[in-house]
Structure formats: structure tokens, C-alpha cells
Motif scaffolding. Structure first.
Motif, PDB file in Angstrom:
ATOM      1  N   UNK A 460      35.497  27.010  32.227  1.00  0.00           N
ATOM      2  CA  UNK A 460      36.745  27.230  31.510  1.00  0.00           C
ATOM      3  C   UNK A 460      36.937  28.722  31.340  1.00  0.00           C
ATOM      4  N   UNK A 461      38.159  29.202  31.566  1.00  0.00           N
ATOM      5  CA  UNK A 461      38.396  30.636  31.466  1.00  0.00           C
ATOM      6  C   UNK A 461      39.873  30.902  31.216  1.00  0.00           C
ATOM      7  N   UNK A 462      40.161  32.129  30.824  1.00  0.00           N
ATOM      8  CA  UNK A 462      41.540  32.572  30.623  1.00  0.00           C
ATOM      9  C   UNK A 462      41.975  33.467  31.769  1.00  0.00           C
ATOM     10  N   UNK A 463      43.239  33.366  32.123  1.00  0.00           N
ATOM     11  CA  UNK A 463      43.876  34.356  32.996  1.00  0.00           C
ATOM     12  C   UNK A 463      44.796  35.177  32.102  1.00  0.00           C
ATOM     13  N   UNK A 464      44.446  36.435  31.928  1.00  0.00           N
ATOM     14  CA  UNK A 464      45.147  37.301  30.974  1.00  0.00           C
ATOM     15  C   UNK A 464      46.038  38.281  31.726  1.00  0.00           C
ATOM     16  N   UNK A 465      47.277  38.402  31.249  1.00  0.00           N
ATOM     17  CA  UNK A 465      48.246  39.287  31.905  1.00  0.00           C
ATOM     18  C   UNK A 465      49.225  39.788  30.859  1.00  0.00           C
ATOM     19  N   UNK A 466      49.380  41.098  30.765  1.00  0.00           N
ATOM     20  CA  UNK A 466      50.316  41.728  29.831  1.00  0.00           C
ATOM     21  C   UNK A 466      50.147  41.232  28.388  1.00  0.00           C
ATOM     22  N   UNK A 467      48.889  41.134  27.950  1.00  0.00           N
ATOM     23  CA  UNK A 467      48.613  40.811  26.555  1.00  0.00           C
ATOM     24  C   UNK A 467      48.678  39.343  26.195  1.00  0.00           C
ATOM     25  N   UNK A 468      48.989  38.463  27.154  1.00  0.00           N
ATOM     26  CA  UNK A 468      49.000  37.022  26.913  1.00  0.00           C
ATOM     27  C   UNK A 468      48.074  36.357  27.922  1.00  0.00           C
ATOM     28  N   UNK A 469      47.762  35.085  27.697  1.00  0.00           N
ATOM     29  CA  UNK A 469      46.845  34.417  28.591  1.00  0.00           C
ATOM     30  C   UNK A 469      47.123  32.917  28.661  1.00  0.00           C
ATOM     31  N   UNK A 470      46.671  32.340  29.759  1.00  0.00           N
ATOM     32  CA  UNK A 470      46.649  30.886  29.885  1.00  0.00           C
ATOM     33  C   UNK A 470      45.194  30.476  30.054  1.00  0.00           C
ATOM     34  N   UNK A 471      44.860  29.266  29.638  1.00  0.00           N
ATOM     35  CA  UNK A 471      43.506  28.749  29.768  1.00  0.00           C
ATOM     36  C   UNK A 471      43.487  27.677  30.845  1.00  0.00           C
ATOM     37  N   UNK A 472      42.505  27.764  31.737  1.00  0.00           N
ATOM     38  CA  UNK A 472      42.409  26.826  32.849  1.00  0.00           C
ATOM     39  C   UNK A 472      40.939  26.575  33.147  1.00  0.00           C
ATOM     40  N   UNK A 473      40.660  25.727  34.111  1.00  0.00           N
ATOM     41  CA  UNK A 473      39.271  25.440  34.473  1.00  0.00           C
ATOM     42  C   UNK A 473      39.163  25.155  35.957  1.00  0.00           C
ATOM     43  N   UNK A 474      37.966  25.377  36.502  1.00  0.00           N
ATOM     44  CA  UNK A 474      37.663  25.043  37.888  1.00  0.00           C
ATOM     45  C   UNK A 474      36.311  24.349  37.939  1.00  0.00           C
ATOM     46  N   UNK A 475      36.238  23.261  38.701  1.00  0.00           N
ATOM     47  CA  UNK A 475      34.954  22.613  38.930  1.00  0.00           C
ATOM     48  C   UNK A 475      34.070  23.495  39.793  1.00  0.00           C
ATOM     49  N   UNK A 476      32.784  23.226  39.775  1.00  0.00           N
ATOM     50  CA  UNK A 476      31.847  23.949  40.627  1.00  0.00           C
ATOM     51  C   UNK A 476      32.268  23.852  42.089  1.00  0.00           C
ATOM     52  N   UNK A 477      32.265  24.990  42.774  1.00  0.00           N
ATOM     53  CA  UNK A 477      32.597  24.994  44.194  1.00  0.00           C
ATOM     54  C   UNK A 477      34.063  24.844  44.514  1.00  0.00           C
ATOM     55  N   UNK A 478      34.913  24.842  43.494  1.00  0.00           N
ATOM     56  CA  UNK A 478      36.351  24.697  43.731  1.00  0.00           C
ATOM     57  C   UNK A 478      37.010  26.067  43.872  1.00  0.00           C
ATOM     58  N   UNK A 479      38.190  26.052  44.478  1.00  0.00           N
ATOM     59  CA  UNK A 479      38.985  27.271  44.589  1.00  0.00           C
ATOM     60  C   UNK A 479      40.390  26.964  44.075  1.00  0.00           C
ATOM     61  N   UNK A 480      40.923  27.884  43.307  1.00  0.00           N
ATOM     62  CA  UNK A 480      42.281  27.741  42.808  1.00  0.00           C
ATOM     63  C   UNK A 480      43.104  28.970  43.127  1.00  0.00           C
ATOM     64  N   UNK A 481      44.353  28.759  43.479  1.00  0.00           N
ATOM     65  CA  UNK A 481      45.304  29.859  43.627  1.00  0.00           C
ATOM     66  C   UNK A 481      46.361  29.702  42.559  1.00  0.00           C
ATOM     67  N   UNK A 482      46.548  30.744  41.766  1.00  0.00           N
ATOM     68  CA  UNK A 482      47.466  30.746  40.621  1.00  0.00           C
ATOM     69  C   UNK A 482      48.617  31.714  40.918  1.00  0.00           C
ATOM     70  N   UNK A 483      49.841  31.257  40.684  1.00  0.00           N
ATOM     71  CA  UNK A 483      51.032  32.044  41.015  1.00  0.00           C
ATOM     72  C   UNK A 483      51.957  32.104  39.810  1.00  0.00           C
ATOM     73  N   UNK A 484      52.401  33.314  39.432  1.00  0.00           N
ATOM     74  CA  UNK A 484      53.373  33.452  38.349  1.00  0.00           C
ATOM     75  C   UNK A 484      54.268  34.659  38.550  1.00  0.00           C
TER      76      UNK A 484
END
Length: 484
Positions: A460-484
Motif C-alpha cells: 500500500x502506498x501513496x502517489x503524491x503530487x502538488x501537495x495532495x495524494x491518492x492511496x493505492x496498492x499493488x500485489x507482489x510482482x504486479x505493475x501499474x500505470x497511473x495517469x492523471x
């Protein structure tokens, strides 16, 4: 008198009733206060996921990811678009002669469907933007050849027999179809061997280019670029030799750093200048264990101005070698041009390793491209030359004339190519623990973050950008691409 008393009693009771009514609580006062409707969370970020167990393959997730400021204890991947690095030329594969042959074996409707999926711009495409070609045959052709093969004992100093004929059946017609879909695709090309009559051992395997043929070989490159241009194909860059320190492949040729520097400064660079050829010259094109090779060429004061940069593979060494060369020559580009997935490899292991090194690793170390090896082959991992790679697995397996399958190499590149177009710029992102990641800003201003969870457990981790963040998670060995 009795009448007056009755009247007074009536008035008193009326007054008392009035007072009691005024003091009684109203119906409004006893109603419960309504609960305010919560403000709905808006989705600020798209999330595409591939899992190592293949239960999810490049699928857009439906979870709502909204930026906020509610504190939590999770680690932050902080993205900073004010810190910029290299621009991106693209992501893709080598379109080998064998790839072209098997793709062309598909029924025309199925082939067009595949090409649109690979090179198109629709929401169902993965948007490949860069290709690598062999100049002549690679080991993933059915047999070795060059564009100027001569009978034993004969030479062709004026290159009068030069011709693209061996590639006019499959490779060049397929390239034209690809360019019709994406006219802006960039191409780097490299030979596996010079014509045998130019070599010191008379063989397609190993040997070196004889110095007496340096000027002729330079014209061989010029003719190749010009002839491809006549076919409507622009060659963006070339390397003088694929894997110049590997004499065992078929075809192959040995070219030391000293020989490559000499060839570039005395013949190839001047020949390009004379012919007004803008195609870039990129040196080395071999493993990360020998950064001294490109550095030696770039240290040559005469060769250096002709050279755009250096290209790397990762069958040896560490991906950080790209940064070592970049640090030594920050005005020169670096490129990652080849890495293969094996027929014996596991999807989960290959997904993790290649995302970590080929895509994320090369980009973090200044590469302008990330290319996997072969685009396509058949179910027997062919075609290939005698002695060529028999275990190289394409991104696509052509199973019949109407059926194809997507392999791990497809998803490795797609997690970048689909979301990071040419012209994007790498921006800063922090690495936390086992969450390898790299971030980009696209030409239309979107931010893209590619994350690979290299740990043995879910994160579980946060993606922080310009003082705000979203919380998300990745399973072991997974890859995620996040777009905003």
C-alpha cells in the motif's frame, strides 16, 4: 351574579389554554436534523494493471482514485513535474525479417486487426512508437544475407549489385502498412554482418571488416538509407554493428571500439555529410558490462562530432552503465535497444525483471527508448538462422493464419507505450522500498507513473503530487500505470 362568575371562569380557561399551546414544542422542533449528503469522490487518476499470475492483463481498474489530504502512514511516491530529464523517442521492438514473415502469414483482416492493435492510436491500441530493423538479415531470419552478396572470390567495390530485394517480399511491404497506420514511427537500423566479401574470414559468422573496405562499407550504409527512403521509409538512426563483441551469432561481425571509431571518423561520418544524410549515428549496441567501449569512441575528438549517442543491451552488466556514459558525455544520447524474453522463462519473473530494468531502469538512466527484442515469431520460436536464437520468444506468437497470442513481452512494453507517446519528458519521482517507478509528462500535459512491485508481498502506498495524494496498492510482482 352567577352569570358573571361563569363568564370569568370561561375567560380564565381560554387564557390558560392559549399559554399552554404557546409553550408546547412545535412539530418542527422534534424532527431530527437531516444528515448532510457527502460530497462524492471524483476520479482523478486512471489505473491500468497487470499481475504476475496473469489474472489481470493490462486492464483498466474501476476503483475511484481521488486526490486528497487525509493523513495516513503509508510511504509516498512523490512526483515532481518541475524536475525534468530526457525526452522520450519511443517504445517498441525489433521488427525482424522473421517477424514480418509470420505476421504476413495472417489472413489480411486478422493482420490488419493486429497492426492496428500494435501501432494504432485508438483506445484499444498499445501505441508502439519505435522499431528496430536489421540491415540485411539478423539471426531471426530464416537464413543469413546482406544487400550485396557476391559469389565466392568476387567483390563489388562500386556496389552495383546492392539491392533491398531480400526484404521486398515481407519486411518492406509490412513496414509500409505500419507507416500507413503511424507515419511518425521512428526507426533505428543495424547490421548483423557486413557482406562476406568485405570480411577477413569469408564467413557470415564472426570475422572483422577489412580496413580496405571501410569506404565501400560506408557507402553501403548510404545506399541503404537512400533506398529505404525511396520506399517511403525514413531511417532515424543506425548503429554500425549489432553486438560488436559477439562473434558467435549467425550472422555476426567483430568490431572493436578502436575499429568502430576509425570507421566512423574516416568514412561513415564523412560519407553521411557528403550525402546530406541526417540519420543519426549511434555507437556500440551491446551489453552494459562494457561502458568503456562507447566512452572510448566518444573520447575520440574526431569521431565524437559524428556520434549522436550510444546503444545498450542488458545480457551482461548493470543498467546503471547508461548513466555512467551519460555522466561522461551529458550532451550525447543513450538508447536501450534490445532485451529478449526466453521460451523457457516464466511470465511473472520476466514481467518483474523487464519492467524493473528495461522500461523503468533504462528510463531512469537517461535512455530515450526502451525496446524489447523480437516482435513476433511462430509457435516453434522461429524462423531463425542455423545457429541463431532458438529460444527467443516474440511479444506475439502467430499460432495460425487466423490466431495470435500476446506474450509477456507485449505487456512489458505496453505498460509504457500505450500511455507515454513520443515527445514525452521524464520527470522526477521518488523510489520507495521495492516500488520501482518512473514518471513522465506527456505532450498534452498528462502525468504518467509506471510502478513495479518488486517485493514478495502486496504494498500500500501513496502517489503524491502538488501537495495532495491518492492511496493505492499493488500485489507482489504486479505493475501499474497511473495517469492523471
Amino acid at each position: 351574579m352567577k352569570v358573571i362568575k361563569k363568564s370569568m371562569k370561561f375567560l380564565f380557561l381560554a387564557a390558560l389554554t392559549s399559554v399552554l399551546l404557546k409553550c408546547a414544542p412545535s412539530n418542527d422542533a422534534v424532527k431530527p436534523t437531516p444528515t448532510p449528503t457527502p460530497t462524492p469522490i471524483t476520479n482523478d487518476m486512471d489505473f491500468w494493471l497487470t499481475k504476475g499470475d496473469q489474472s489481470v492483463l493490462l486492464q483498466k481498474q474501476t476503483a475511484v482514485l481521488g486526490f486528497g489530504t487525509t493523513y495516513n502512514n503509508y510511504s509516498n511516491i512523490e512526483v515532481d513535474e518541475t524536475q525534468t530529464y530526457q525526452s522520450v523517442d519511443g517504445f517498441g521492438y525489433t521488427l525482424s525479417g522473421g517477424s514480418a514473415e509470420v505476421i504476413n502469414s495472417l489472413d489480411p483482416t486478422i493482420k490488419q486487426q493486429l497492426l492496428q492493435e500494435l501501432f494504432g492510436s485508438s483506445t484499444t491500441s498499445i501505441g508502439l512508437s519505435y522499431l528496430r530493423l536489421s540491415i540485411g538479415a539478423s539471426d531471426l531470419n530464416d537464413a543469413p544475407f546482406t544487400y550485396d552478396d557476391m559469389p565466392s572470390g568476387q567483390t563489388d567495390l562500386n556496389l552495383t549489385s546492392f539491392g533491398l530485394t531480400p526484404d521486398m517480399t515481407n519486411l518492406i511491404p509490412l513496414l509500409k502498412e505500419i507507416l500507413a497506420i503511424n507515419p511518425n514511427i521512428k526507426i533505428i537500423a543495424t547490421p548483423w554482418s557486413a557482406p562476406v566479401w568485405m570480411k577477413d574470414n569469408g564467413s557470415t559468422i564472426g570475422g572483422s571488416l577489412l580496413p580496405q573496405y571501410y569506404s565501400v562499407y560506408a557507402q553501403y550504409f548510404v545506399k541503404y538509407i537512400q533506398e529505404m527512403k525511396l520506399q517511403g521509409i525514413t531511417i532515424t538512426a543506425i548503429t554500425p554493428q549489432n553486438e560488436p563483441l559477439n562473434p558467435g551469432n549467425n550472422p555476426s561481425l567483430v568490431m572493436t571500439a578502436l575499429q568502430q571509431a576509425e570507421f566512423i571518423k574516416t568514412n561513415l561520418g564523412p560519407a553521411f555529410q557528403t550525402a546530406n544524410i541526417a540519420t543519426k549515428i549511434v555507437v556500440y549496441d551491446h551489453n552494459c558490462d562494457r561502458p568503456d567501449y562507447p566512452i572510448a569512441i566518444l573520447n575520440d575528438a574526431v569521431a565524437n562530432p559524428f556520434v549522436d549517442g550510444s546503444a545498450f543491451h542488458l545480457y551482461g552488466g548493470d543498467i546503471s552503465a547508461l548513466s555512467a556514459v551519460h555522466t561522461a558525455f551529458p550532451n550525447k544520447n543513450v538508447y536501450f535497444t534490445e532485451q529478449w524474453t526466453a521460451s523457457t522463462g516464466a511470465f511473472d519473473g520476466d514481467l518483474k525483471w523487464h519492467l524493473k530494468n528495461v522500461v523503468i531502469g533504462s528510463m531512469l538512466n537517461w535512455s530515450k527508448v526502451a525496446l524489447e527484442w523480437n516482435l513476433a515469431n511462430n509457435s516453434n520460436f522461429g524462423p531463425h538462422t542455423t545457429g541463431g536464437c532458438s529460444q527467443c520468444k516474440g511479444a506475439i506468437t502467430i499460432q495460425s493464419n487466423s490466431l495470435y497470442a500476446r506474450n509477456v513481452g507485449y505487456y512489458i512494453i505496453a505498460h509504457a507505450s500505450k500511455f507515454v507517446p513520443a515527445g514525452s519528458v521524464r520527470i522526477a519521482s521518488s523510489i520507495i522500498g521495492n516500488l520501482n517507478n518512473v514518471a513522465f509528462k506527456t505532450p498534452d500535459g498528462k502525468k504518467v507513473l509506471i510502478v513495479e512491485n518488486d517485493s514478495a508481498s502486496s504494498e500500500l502506498f501513496n502517489i503524491k503530487f502538488n501537495g495532495k495524494w491518492i492511496t493505492t496498492s499493488l500485489d507482489s510482482g504486479s505493475v501499474g500505470t497511473y495517469i492523471w
